[in-house]
Design a protein around this motif. Structure first.
Motif, PDB file in Angstrom:
ATOM      1  N   TYR A  94      77.901   7.077  44.849  1.00 43.48           N
ATOM      2  CA  TYR A  94      78.008   6.969  46.297  1.00 43.48           C
ATOM      3  C   TYR A  94      79.387   7.183  46.908  1.00 43.48           C
ATOM      4  O   TYR A  94      79.523   7.208  48.128  1.00 43.48           O
ATOM      5  CB  TYR A  94      77.379   5.650  46.757  1.00 43.48           C
ATOM      6  CG  TYR A  94      75.902   5.675  46.503  1.00 43.48           C
ATOM      7  CD1 TYR A  94      75.058   6.293  47.414  1.00 43.48           C
ATOM      8  CD2 TYR A  94      75.354   5.181  45.322  1.00 43.48           C
ATOM      9  CE1 TYR A  94      73.705   6.388  47.172  1.00 43.48           C
ATOM     10  CE2 TYR A  94      73.999   5.278  45.064  1.00 43.48           C
ATOM     11  CZ  TYR A  94      73.176   5.881  45.992  1.00 43.48           C
ATOM     12  OH  TYR A  94      71.843   5.992  45.753  1.00 43.48           O
ATOM     13  N   ARG A 126      75.192  13.058  61.138  1.00 42.00           N
ATOM     14  CA  ARG A 126      75.818  13.643  62.333  1.00 42.00           C
ATOM     15  C   ARG A 126      77.219  14.152  61.994  1.00 42.00           C
ATOM     16  O   ARG A 126      77.619  15.239  62.402  1.00 42.00           O
ATOM     17  CB  ARG A 126      75.881  12.583  63.427  1.00 42.00           C
ATOM     18  CG  ARG A 126      76.194  13.112  64.797  1.00 42.00           C
ATOM     19  CD  ARG A 126      76.152  11.995  65.828  1.00 42.00           C
ATOM     20  NE  ARG A 126      77.160  10.991  65.551  1.00 42.00           N
ATOM     21  CZ  ARG A 126      76.932   9.684  65.430  1.00 42.00           C
ATOM     22  NH1 ARG A 126      75.702   9.206  65.537  1.00 42.00           N
ATOM     23  NH2 ARG A 126      77.919   8.850  65.185  1.00 42.00           N
ATOM     24  N   ALA A 127      77.946  13.355  61.182  1.00 42.38           N
ATOM     25  CA  ALA A 127      79.301  13.759  60.808  1.00 42.38           C
ATOM     26  C   ALA A 127      79.274  15.020  59.939  1.00 42.38           C
ATOM     27  O   ALA A 127      80.146  15.871  60.036  1.00 42.38           O
ATOM     28  CB  ALA A 127      79.999  12.613  60.075  1.00 42.38           C
ATOM     29  N   VAL A 128      78.250  15.135  59.096  1.00 43.10           N
ATOM     30  CA  VAL A 128      78.090  16.326  58.257  1.00 43.10           C
ATOM     31  C   VAL A 128      77.963  17.576  59.120  1.00 43.10           C
ATOM     32  O   VAL A 128      78.580  18.600  58.857  1.00 43.10           O
ATOM     33  CB  VAL A 128      76.856  16.172  57.338  1.00 43.10           C
ATOM     34  CG1 VAL A 128      76.311  17.515  56.926  1.00 43.10           C
ATOM     35  CG2 VAL A 128      77.226  15.340  56.106  1.00 43.10           C
ATOM     36  N   GLU A 154      77.269  18.187  51.037  1.00 43.02           N
ATOM     37  CA  GLU A 154      76.788  17.690  52.331  1.00 43.02           C
ATOM     38  C   GLU A 154      75.427  18.275  52.684  1.00 43.02           C
ATOM     39  O   GLU A 154      74.632  17.635  53.343  1.00 43.02           O
ATOM     40  CB  GLU A 154      77.830  17.993  53.414  1.00 43.02           C
ATOM     41  CG  GLU A 154      79.145  17.252  53.144  1.00 43.02           C
ATOM     42  CD  GLU A 154      80.143  17.327  54.295  1.00 43.02           C
ATOM     43  OE1 GLU A 154      79.976  18.183  55.195  1.00 43.02           O
ATOM     44  OE2 GLU A 154      81.105  16.532  54.281  1.00 43.02           O
ATOM     45  N   SER A 157      79.186  18.111  62.042  1.00 43.34           N
ATOM     46  CA  SER A 157      80.477  18.541  62.601  1.00 43.34           C
ATOM     47  C   SER A 157      81.460  18.956  61.530  1.00 43.34           C
ATOM     48  O   SER A 157      82.443  19.604  61.820  1.00 43.34           O
ATOM     49  CB  SER A 157      81.155  17.453  63.435  1.00 43.34           C
ATOM     50  OG  SER A 157      80.355  16.376  63.686  1.00 43.34           O
ATOM     51  N   HIS A 158      81.214  18.532  60.292  1.00 42.58           N
ATOM     52  CA  HIS A 158      82.204  18.838  59.265  1.00 42.58           C
ATOM     53  C   HIS A 158      81.995  20.215  58.658  1.00 42.58           C
ATOM     54  O   HIS A 158      82.870  21.051  58.680  1.00 42.58           O
ATOM     55  CB  HIS A 158      82.177  17.752  58.183  1.00 42.58           C
ATOM     56  CG  HIS A 158      83.185  17.967  57.088  1.00 42.58           C
ATOM     57  ND1 HIS A 158      82.919  17.707  55.771  1.00 42.58           N
ATOM     58  CD2 HIS A 158      84.450  18.442  57.141  1.00 42.58           C
ATOM     59  CE1 HIS A 158      83.992  18.016  55.050  1.00 42.58           C
ATOM     60  NE2 HIS A 158      84.934  18.458  55.846  1.00 42.58           N
ATOM     61  N   LYS A 213      76.183  12.623  47.558  1.00 43.85           N
ATOM     62  CA  LYS A 213      75.560  13.284  48.705  1.00 43.85           C
ATOM     63  C   LYS A 213      76.211  12.741  49.975  1.00 43.85           C
ATOM     64  O   LYS A 213      76.019  11.566  50.289  1.00 43.85           O
ATOM     65  CB  LYS A 213      74.059  12.975  48.674  1.00 43.85           C
ATOM     66  CG  LYS A 213      73.329  13.371  49.948  1.00 43.85           C
ATOM     67  CD  LYS A 213      73.386  14.878  50.130  1.00 43.85           C
ATOM     68  CE  LYS A 213      72.718  15.307  51.425  1.00 43.85           C
ATOM     69  NZ  LYS A 213      73.441  14.867  52.618  1.00 43.85           N
ATOM     70  N   GLY A 214      76.987  13.574  50.667  1.00 40.68           N
ATOM     71  CA  GLY A 214      77.590  13.166  51.933  1.00 40.68           C
ATOM     72  C   GLY A 214      76.566  13.262  53.045  1.00 40.68           C
ATOM     73  O   GLY A 214      75.882  14.276  53.168  1.00 40.68           O
ATOM     74  N   GLY A 215      76.436  12.205  53.867  1.00 44.55           N
ATOM     75  CA  GLY A 215      75.451  12.205  54.942  1.00 44.55           C
ATOM     76  C   GLY A 215      74.151  11.604  54.467  1.00 44.55           C
ATOM     77  O   GLY A 215      73.136  12.291  54.347  1.00 44.55           O
ATOM     78  N   ARG A 216      74.180  10.294  54.186  1.00 47.81           N
ATOM     79  CA  ARG A 216      72.948   9.638  53.742  1.00 47.81           C
ATOM     80  C   ARG A 216      72.448   8.665  54.796  1.00 47.81           C
ATOM     81  O   ARG A 216      71.445   7.997  54.620  1.00 47.81           O
ATOM     82  CB  ARG A 216      73.162   8.939  52.395  1.00 47.81           C
ATOM     83  CG  ARG A 216      74.274   7.916  52.383  1.00 47.81           C
ATOM     84  CD  ARG A 216      74.565   7.396  50.975  1.00 47.81           C
ATOM     85  NE  ARG A 216      75.829   6.708  50.912  1.00 47.81           N
ATOM     86  CZ  ARG A 216      75.975   5.380  50.871  1.00 47.81           C
ATOM     87  NH1 ARG A 216      74.918   4.599  50.889  1.00 47.81           N
ATOM     88  NH2 ARG A 216      77.168   4.823  50.806  1.00 47.81           N
ATOM     89  N   THR A 217      73.178   8.543  55.900  1.00 44.23           N
ATOM     90  CA  THR A 217      72.743   7.686  57.011  1.00 44.23           C
ATOM     91  C   THR A 217      72.703   8.551  58.270  1.00 44.23           C
ATOM     92  O   THR A 217      73.136   9.709  58.265  1.00 44.23           O
ATOM     93  CB  THR A 217      73.753   6.551  57.245  1.00 44.23           C
ATOM     94  OG1 THR A 217      75.018   7.152  57.613  1.00 44.23           O
ATOM     95  CG2 THR A 217      73.956   5.717  55.991  1.00 44.23           C
ATOM     96  N   THR A 218      72.219   7.968  59.374  1.00 45.03           N
ATOM     97  CA  THR A 218      72.144   8.719  60.629  1.00 45.03           C
ATOM     98  C   THR A 218      73.529   9.199  61.064  1.00 45.03           C
ATOM     99  O   THR A 218      73.729  10.374  61.374  1.00 45.03           O
ATOM    100  CB  THR A 218      71.568   7.810  61.740  1.00 45.03           C
ATOM    101  OG1 THR A 218      70.406   7.188  61.217  1.00 45.03           O
ATOM    102  CG2 THR A 218      71.223   8.614  62.974  1.00 45.03           C
ATOM    103  N   ALA A 219      74.490   8.273  61.049  1.00 44.11           N
ATOM    104  CA  ALA A 219      75.839   8.634  61.509  1.00 44.11           C
ATOM    105  C   ALA A 219      76.499   9.600  60.530  1.00 44.11           C
ATOM    106  O   ALA A 219      77.211  10.515  60.945  1.00 44.11           O
ATOM    107  CB  ALA A 219      76.684   7.380  61.674  1.00 44.11           C
ATOM    108  N   GLY A 220      76.247   9.408  59.246  1.00 42.64           N
ATOM    109  CA  GLY A 220      76.814  10.303  58.245  1.00 42.64           C
ATOM    110  C   GLY A 220      76.259  11.709  58.395  1.00 42.64           C
ATOM    111  O   GLY A 220      76.977  12.711  58.274  1.00 42.64           O
TER     112      GLY A 220
END
Lengths: 464, 464
Positions: B273, B244-246, B210, B248-249, B235-242
């Protein structure tokens, strides 16, 4: 064509288990086809308990529909008999025509088309498996559902006609009419689309098309159909090798890929790229409440899964908005803060002891005006907890209970890890979701693609 | 870290079925972990038949490794005890640190990292499930395989560490080391990559990342590892929302997506992916013979399937060449021409009576110098023929027999339509292919993606 008073199966076999009996004759009996059934075979008196006739001419009564399953060289003779007998439609299962690429095959196909046209008989095929229409009892495969539904599918491939029907059934989709039409020497995609556009039984149309007979007529029929109901199109032969394969499969000219993009866009049809995507989208149309926009709220059990879900939704063109402070505060009244997140995705922990917080959390999302649709992801790893099956089932039941009265669409994602046992359990909870009226996808990327396409369709149709 | 002489599980529970027992303590017993196991709980004398201790300090012997599963506020005390006891590594399962996004959590994490660093104890985590290493008997989930293999996987997500292991097992992949390392406050992705690059047991490395702690060190470790063995990265978190989730994760900074593309390309690692794509590619690396190029020969049963297969291979960047007249003539000696094609894809009919032509046809392709790899697609629709199970099994056996001595890689694609029973049968034939040493994919698009990535990897490494 879909409701003939009688059907003759030419080439029915004295070998009970032959393909033609198994896939055409016996299903008519099994599906309680309501008209008369006439096996035609010069060397049999009786097949499957039905009186057999040596030729179509010798059948004493009217024959509306003929299934023709004899080698290619005998087909023109059968078509001539159909003309004499004033048969309305002949489905030619036989192969060995234009798809061979040989001049003889092409000429043979032209000859039968000419005989039929002059004699007023319409042809489905050749080189195809014909019709599945559960409401009248017609079928092309053993053991298909006898229940009729609202999805129609037309296909130049028999394998895909079967495959899409079977995949659909597994997802709880039931069909109005499925037509495998092969080389399309007479009736073609435009005819079927025109018919299905006005068919009250059909609410969604799927199509697998390798090539069209007349561009302008096709575009017109596609546009007309797409104005009335969702039309989902797979174009077979979008690459050089695919185009070559199309020529050997149904003898069609494939056309360029970009042209197909433009045609679908202008007609208002939705293009997808394989049978799985087609069924995924059909599932969305058949189960989901009306989608008002593309803002997604996600509930996930698991952090990596949350990140992946957010990435896949946004990569598919959806929006995953960050929840406002108000919504976060509300969610924090039911979600324990450690190891979780309430920002969207809502990353929560398994409901080990009590699934009531799951009901509340789901209701908060289904009534939240910051999103248009809710995705609920529950990884199917029952080994994780003691009585894991029961834990997961409890979670699913809580989610379903809270979603039932939702005016927003809700969809489930159930990634399944592990063995056959786990797959079987996943099948059971999938059925539970379907029975409650919710679509289920194995991965968020599949759900996101279907939702994004549905959103695009709604937007396009709102504009027109 | 992977071969400690003794392990203490702090937070082992008197409730036998508690998560910590189920996922950490009991698997050590089940996997016949060869060192000593010490449950630590102040309110127990014995847990799962093992003598329990009130604290780490009171364990009479050396403790190499500690699993820490107590609430966040008690973790720093446990780390202090580890320092006193000269523990080498502590795996902190507990969450509630930097991933909360709150200053308290971040400070707590910094504090434990500081205590451990000063005291010479290394940390895995916090907020993670730690280690699965079958060769020494360490595990993080019940009932994982006890057999060791050659795939390593490092993951910032515990769910994916479990999920990828389970998915891999289903595909016959066995693991050397799997590490879930969460927030990575001490040991991080660069440390693990560096170690695994030189680990003789490991032949392929997968990673779900991440965010990285130090860019330059990561790039160096990734390049070093990729020089020695295939490294597959999600790669976790390749978009805006992803992204953001990274946050918090695992509290990581996600970095930009284009940068990650460039890093992987320069390092010679392969970017995928999602976990499915990672396992698909790992399967290719673990089963396939060496790929010399990207020209594919395809055998299909079914015309629409042939078109779709050709399209999907070319769309994935592979080449499906048209066979020369010589090869076509040779194929025509074993394939009946009606309703089939020998151009590539080879579209053939089911081997109802005799599967010997399938052996010959396959041998022709595996020895054909016009292609580099063979894809064999068999749709799993056993309902189509009488004794359909036997027909399909016979086809598979013929294909396997002919492919066994092939120097070219061969891969199977088994699209499965229909019910749970069919899925179970598909599982059985999939196992048969795996046991014979061939990879199996559910759809051509999955196989094509994996092959294309493998071809790109081979090409890249040939150049370097």
């Amino acid at each position: 064509m879909f409701d003939p008073r009688s059907i003759a199966v030419v080439g029915a076999s004295t070998n009970i288990d032959a393909m033609v009996n198994r896939n055409f004759l016996k299903p008519l009996v099994d599906h309680k086809y309501r008209g008369k059934i006439y096996p035609v075979n010069p060397r049999a008196d009786e097949i499957l308990g039905l009186e057999a006739y040596p030729s179509i001419n010798q059948i004493p009564e009217t024959v509306d529909f003929v299934v023709c399953a004899v080698p290619a060289e005998f087909v023109s003779r059968v078509v001539e008999e159909c003309v004499e007998k004033e048969v309305k439609v002949i489905h030619i299962y036989s192969a060995g025509f234009s798809e061979t690429g040989e001049p003889e095959g092409r000429e043979l196909e032209q000859r039968i088309a000419h005989i039929a046209c002059r004699g007023g008989v319409r042809i489905i095929g050749p080189n195809c498996i014909g019709i599945y229409c559960p409401s009248t009892g017609m079928s092309f495969y053993p053991n298909l559902s006898k229940e009729a539904g609202h999805m129609a599918f037309i296909s130049q491939s028999g394998g895909f006609a079967r495959g899409v029907t079977l995949m659909g059934e597994k997802k709880g989709i039931r069909f109005s009419k499925v037509v495998s039409y092969g080389n399309a020497c007479d009736l073609n995609e435009a005819d079927f689309l025109q018919y299905l556009a006005n068919d009250a039984e059909t609410k969604t149309i799927g199509a697998y098309i390798e090539g069209v007979k007349s561009g302008p007529r096709f575009v017109e029929a596609l546009s007309e159909a797409a104005k009335k109901k969702p039309v989902i199109v797979i174009k077979g032969g979008r690459t050089t090798a695919g185009t070559r394969a199309v020529a050997s499969h149904t003898g069609s000219m494939a056309g360029t890929d970009l042209l197909w993009d433009a045609i679908c866009r202008q007609a208002g049809a939705i293009r997808v790229y394989d049978p799985t995507e087609l069924i995924d989208l059909a599932e969305a149309f058949s189960y989901m409440r009306v989608l008002q926009g593309k803002r997604v709220g996600i509930i996930c059990i698991g952090g990596g899964e949350s990140v992946q879900a957010a990435d896949e939704c946004e990569a598919a063109g959806l929006v995953v908005p960050s929840f406002s402070q108000r919504v976060r505060q509300e969610l924090l009244t039911v979600i324990d803060q450690v190891g979780t997140s309430v920002r969207n995705p809502v990353d929560t922990r398994p409901a080990l002891a009590d699934s009531r917080p799951f009901v509340k959390m789901t209701t908060m999302l289904t009534t939240c005006d910051e999103i248009d649709i809710v995705i609920i992801q529950v990884p199917v790893t029952p080994g994780l907890y003691p009585q894991g099956d029961r834990v997961i089932m409890g979670e699913i039941e809580a989610f379903i209970e809270a979603s039932k009265s939702s005016s927003k669409p809700v969809t489930f994602v159930l990634p399944t890890y592990g063995s056959v046992d786990v797959a079987q359990f996943a099948f059971k909870i999938t059925e539970k979701c379907h029975n409650a009226g919710f679509p289920v996808y194995p991965l968020v990327r599949d759900a996101a693609k279907a939702i994004s396409r549905m959103a695009a369709y709604r937007q396009m149709n709102a504009v027109r």
